[in-house]
Scaffold this active site. Structure first.
Site, PDB file in Angstrom:
ATOM      1  CB  SER A  28      -0.959  -0.035   1.195  1.00 46.86           C
ATOM      2  OG  SER A  28      -2.049   0.835   1.026  1.00 46.86           O
TER       3      SER A  28
ATOM      4  CG  ASP B  76      -4.553  -1.710   1.056  1.00 47.34           C
ATOM      5  OD1 ASP B  76      -3.483  -2.278   1.340  1.00 47.34           O
ATOM      6  OD2 ASP B  76      -4.810  -0.550   1.410  1.00 47.34           O
TER       7      ASP B  76
END
Length: 253
Positions: A39, A150
């Site tokens: 991320s 994510d």
């Protein structure tokens, strides 16, 4: 000259603290041999591995507002369209991993298999975008016939690629440790409670990995919001001060 490999966690704007660590490493003439990130850590890692300076990356985080009206979409599995950010990444990153100056591993969560995947070859933009696609906020990213979200969902501290591919010291930077707090107002809204509990779940799921680190950097980022771009400088300064203090305690002789 000392060389280390870095593991960089996710954390939104809190991830700018990773830049503080990179700046501190430069101060002490410590070079980075490889990076594995999830991320925000994947984005910081990709920008740094592409040869951009810490100052340039800091300006990047200040320049782009995460939540823009043209990205809004209520009819899709995410409030904001991830695809709208592809051009931003393409303007700031090379097309492939092979063009980077530092070996990079990026973790994204495969929604089809339910497992983490680690990218280090071929196309760079879409894996980076996928790794940053916070679920429910950003739509999944389609890549090679699979849907990704994510990387922090399945692995917010992707140390495994470095343990398999690098024999240098591994240092980790984890910016979403749920430090104790007596401020009940910090959990008083749906968003704040969600962020707090997600942080708790991710930390408990990853804390066993910290023993594999030669050094672990966990600055207290509780005063920084994960999605407030006005706090970029604050996040950097916290990370930089913390990293310098930790590095000064080390013996490099």
């Amino acid at each position: 000259m000392k060389q280390v490999s870095l593991v960089l966690s996710g954390g939104g704007i809190k991830g700018v603290a990773h830049l503080g660590l990179l700046a501190a490493l430069q101060d002490y003439n410590i070079t980075v041999s490889a990076i594995s990130g999830t991320s925000a850590g994947a984005l910081v890692g990709a920008l740094y591995a592409s040869g951009k300076s810490v100052d340039t990356i800091l300006e990047f985080f200040k320049s782009y507002t995460i939540f823009q009206p043209f990205n809004f979409s209520l009819k899709k599995p995410g409030v904001f369209k991830s695809s709208r950010y592809k051009n931003i990444l393409a303007a700031n990153l090379p097309e492939t991993f092979e063009e980077l100056n530092i070996p990079l591993f990026i973790c994204a969560s495969n929604l089809n298999t339910g497992l983490p995947e680690y990218f280090s070859k071929g196309e760079l933009i879409l894996p980076t975008l996928a790794s940053c696609a916070v679920p429910l906020l950003f739509t999944p990213v389609e890549y090679n016939g699979q849907s990704y979200t994510d990387g922090g969902v399945t692995d917010n501290f992707p140390v495994d690629p470095l343990m398999l591919n690098d024999n240098r010291q591994i240092w980790g930077s984890y910016v979403v440790k749920p430090y104790p707090s007596d401020d009940n107002a910090a959990f008083s809204s749906y968003t704040k409670l969600t962020i707090r509990t997600n942080g708790m779940v991710m930390f408990e799921g990853n804390k066993h990995k910290f023993v594999a680190m030669e050094q672990s950097f966990m600055p207290n980022m509780t005063k920084v919001s994960a999605f407030d771009t006005k706090q970029v400088d604050q996040a950097f300064n916290i990370g930089y001060a913390y990293a310098r203090h930790k590095i000064e305690e080390l013996d490099f002789s």
